[in-house]
Design an enzyme around this catalytic site. Sequence first.
Site, PDB file in Angstrom:
ATOM      1  N   ARG A 163      99.218 -11.941  55.922  1.00  0.00           N
ATOM      2  CA  ARG A 163      99.518 -10.557  56.328  1.00  0.00           C
ATOM      3  C   ARG A 163      99.657 -10.437  57.854  1.00  0.00           C
ATOM      4  O   ARG A 163      99.243  -9.456  58.460  1.00  0.00           O
ATOM      5  CB  ARG A 163      98.435  -9.583  55.830  1.00  0.00           C
ATOM      6  N   SER A 237      96.899  -2.161  49.173  1.00  0.00           N
ATOM      7  CA  SER A 237      95.613  -2.716  49.655  1.00  0.00           C
ATOM      8  C   SER A 237      95.334  -2.214  51.062  1.00  0.00           C
ATOM      9  O   SER A 237      96.146  -2.443  51.963  1.00  0.00           O
ATOM     10  CB  SER A 237      95.676  -4.239  49.688  1.00  0.00           C
ATOM     11  N   GLU A 333      94.338  -3.731  56.553  1.00  0.00           N
ATOM     12  CA  GLU A 333      95.697  -4.273  56.426  1.00  0.00           C
ATOM     13  C   GLU A 333      96.726  -3.204  56.822  1.00  0.00           C
ATOM     14  O   GLU A 333      97.769  -3.496  57.401  1.00  0.00           O
ATOM     15  CB  GLU A 333      95.928  -4.718  54.972  1.00  0.00           C
TER      16      GLU A 333
HETATM   17  C1  LIG Z   1     101.443   0.811  45.812  1.00  0.00           C
HETATM   18  C2  LIG Z   1     101.610  -0.176  46.937  1.00  0.00           C
HETATM   19  C3  LIG Z   1     101.536  -1.536  46.675  1.00  0.00           C
HETATM   20  C4  LIG Z   1     101.696  -2.485  47.705  1.00  0.00           C
HETATM   21  N1  LIG Z   1     101.620  -3.809  47.395  1.00  0.00           N
HETATM   22  C5  LIG Z   1     101.776  -4.726  48.365  1.00  0.00           C
HETATM   23  C6  LIG Z   1     101.711  -6.127  48.063  1.00  0.00           C
HETATM   24  O1  LIG Z   1     101.549  -6.526  46.909  1.00  0.00           O
HETATM   25  N2  LIG Z   1     101.857  -7.002  49.076  1.00  0.00           N
HETATM   26  C7  LIG Z   1     102.073  -6.608  50.364  1.00  0.00           C
HETATM   27  O2  LIG Z   1     102.205  -7.481  51.229  1.00  0.00           O
HETATM   28  N3  LIG Z   1     102.144  -5.296  50.680  1.00  0.00           N
HETATM   29  C8  LIG Z   1     102.000  -4.347  49.727  1.00  0.00           C
HETATM   30  N4  LIG Z   1     102.058  -3.020  50.049  1.00  0.00           N
HETATM   31  C9  LIG Z   1     102.233  -2.615  51.455  1.00  0.00           C
HETATM   32  C10 LIG Z   1     103.688  -2.286  51.849  1.00  0.00           C
HETATM   33  O3  LIG Z   1     104.460  -1.951  50.726  1.00  0.00           O
HETATM   34  C11 LIG Z   1     104.366  -3.449  52.577  1.00  0.00           C
HETATM   35  O4  LIG Z   1     103.628  -3.816  53.708  1.00  0.00           O
HETATM   36  C12 LIG Z   1     105.806  -3.100  52.995  1.00  0.00           C
HETATM   37  O5  LIG Z   1     106.446  -4.225  53.519  1.00  0.00           O
HETATM   38  C13 LIG Z   1     105.864  -1.977  54.027  1.00  0.00           C
HETATM   39  O6  LIG Z   1     107.221  -1.615  54.165  1.00  0.00           O
HETATM   40  P1  LIG Z   1     107.636  -0.225  54.764  1.00  0.00           P
HETATM   41  O7  LIG Z   1     109.113  -0.250  54.928  1.00  0.00           O
HETATM   42  O8  LIG Z   1     107.094   0.878  53.966  1.00  0.00           O
HETATM   43  O9  LIG Z   1     106.926  -0.293  56.181  1.00  0.00           O
HETATM   44  P2  LIG Z   1     106.352   0.920  57.036  1.00  0.00           P
HETATM   45  O10 LIG Z   1     105.085   1.398  56.440  1.00  0.00           O
HETATM   46  O11 LIG Z   1     107.407   1.918  57.303  1.00  0.00           O
HETATM   47  O12 LIG Z   1     106.004   0.144  58.384  1.00  0.00           O
HETATM   48  C14 LIG Z   1     104.974  -0.819  58.427  1.00  0.00           C
HETATM   49  C15 LIG Z   1     104.903  -1.395  59.846  1.00  0.00           C
HETATM   50  O13 LIG Z   1     106.091  -2.107  60.141  1.00  0.00           O
HETATM   51  C16 LIG Z   1     106.793  -1.513  61.246  1.00  0.00           C
HETATM   52  N5  LIG Z   1     108.208  -1.569  60.889  1.00  0.00           N
HETATM   53  C17 LIG Z   1     108.789  -1.096  59.754  1.00  0.00           C
HETATM   54  N6  LIG Z   1     110.096  -1.401  59.743  1.00  0.00           N
HETATM   55  C18 LIG Z   1     110.355  -2.071  60.895  1.00  0.00           C
HETATM   56  C19 LIG Z   1     111.533  -2.647  61.472  1.00  0.00           C
HETATM   57  N7  LIG Z   1     112.712  -2.599  60.846  1.00  0.00           N
HETATM   58  N8  LIG Z   1     111.412  -3.242  62.682  1.00  0.00           N
HETATM   59  C20 LIG Z   1     110.228  -3.297  63.321  1.00  0.00           C
HETATM   60  N9  LIG Z   1     109.087  -2.784  62.830  1.00  0.00           N
HETATM   61  C21 LIG Z   1     109.150  -2.183  61.624  1.00  0.00           C
HETATM   62  C22 LIG Z   1     106.243  -0.105  61.356  1.00  0.00           C
HETATM   63  O14 LIG Z   1     106.359   0.393  62.659  1.00  0.00           O
HETATM   64  C23 LIG Z   1     104.805  -0.305  60.932  1.00  0.00           C
HETATM   65  O15 LIG Z   1     104.045  -0.828  61.982  1.00  0.00           O
HETATM   66  C24 LIG Z   1     101.919  -2.042  49.034  1.00  0.00           C
HETATM   67  C25 LIG Z   1     101.995  -0.658  49.297  1.00  0.00           C
HETATM   68  C26 LIG Z   1     101.861   0.254  48.264  1.00  0.00           C
HETATM   69  C27 LIG Z   1     101.975   1.733  48.557  1.00  0.00           C
END
Ligand SMILES: Cc1cc2nc3c(=O)[nH]c(=O)nc-3n(C[C@H](O)[C@H](O)[C@H](O)COP(=O)(O)OP(=O)(O)OC[C@H]3O[C@@H](n4cnc5c(N)ncnc54)[C@H](O)[C@@H]3O)c2cc1C
Length: 337
Positions: A163, A237, A333
Amino acid sequence: MIRENVPLKPFNTFGIDVNARFFAAFNSIAELQSLLDDEIVRNSKRLVLGGGSNMLLTKNFDGIVLKNEIKGFELLSEDENYYYVKSNAGEIWHQFVMHCIQQNYAGIENLALIPGCVGASPMQNIGAYGIEIKDVFESLEAVHIHDKIIKTFTNTECHFGYRESVFKRKEKDQWVITSVTFRLRKRAVLNTSYGAIETELDNMKVDNVTIKDVAQAVINIRTSKLPDPKLIGNAGSFFKNPVVTMSHYKKILEHHNNAPCFPINENEVKVPAGWLIEKTGWKGKNLGHYGVHTLQALVLVNYGGATGKEIYDLSTSIIDDVKSEFGIELEREVNII
Ligand SMILES: Cc1cc2nc3c(=O)[nH]c(=O)nc-3n(C[C@H](O)[C@H](O)[C@H](O)COP(=O)(O)OP(=O)(O)OC[C@H]3O[C@@H](n4cnc5c(N)ncnc54)[C@H](O)[C@@H]3O)c2cc1C
């Protein structure tokens, strides 16, 4: 176009009701670069937003939210063993996974149904069911926040860890990831040993298992175990699984002879944070409009109307209790904004 005082509730899966002072979406690199030239963007704190599924907004964001909406994916090239598939950052991760499965590009089927966008996937090296992005990652392109140059980062340059990546450490807040290229197999190597995948495949009664079946098994398991953010606010998580020394783990065993662990190396093991939280009595704890999920102790939930601060304070109480019971400091996380 830069908008002012934009509600962020629809843009974060926790459903926290705060505003951004400024907000702008971009759907091309050129649009992003021109935004980065704008005086408001240059003089404000910036938050790059994907699907908002890995963040906890604890207050109004007094800066500019840059919403990545660069869409599209393409097969760049192929060799004897691999397809090289590029996805722009604003694509929905799960839709990209399903597209790859449809095309028979193998390697990310275990990562089905993870919320969020492709652009955020390398940020914390997303992982599930024995696979992490780093296993299939070829490169990414990113635009520098200040000088707007476009740089390609290789797998090694991303410094992926559990992570973790360079974008959460040394290069934090410096880059906007605009696309990611994956190296996906022509001949699938199925990984069904992790979690309940085998059992689910048995339940599904499939004979010759394909990547599509593995993805479906993962989708079934995730749907039964994890709260759907559309119904109950959460960010998956909330904590990482801590890594402890073998001697520390043996001490835990003295009081909890069934303490689970995953070996890392000869001297270290990973202890499931969900188990630690459950043992301190927090699993399923309902504090009115927020709490700890009943089925999954790692997931903090907003039943409706919780503030980010309430959820943050809850996470602090959990960290304190796990620390005093087990001497282990849980690490969040989720990105705290
Ligand atoms: C129900 C649920 C289940 C999940 N299961 C998992 C799992 O199994 N494994 C796992 O690893 N994660 C899991 N996650 C966490 C999450 O889905 C991941 O971390 C996902 O990759 C986040 O993507 P996002 O586009 O929503 O990021 P955001 O929440 O929008 O951003 C996360 C971070 O990345 C930065 N960011 C986003 N996009 C960019 C970009 N293009 N360039 C630079 N920085 C950027 C943001 O500024 C922030 O700091 C889960 C979340 C939920 C709600």
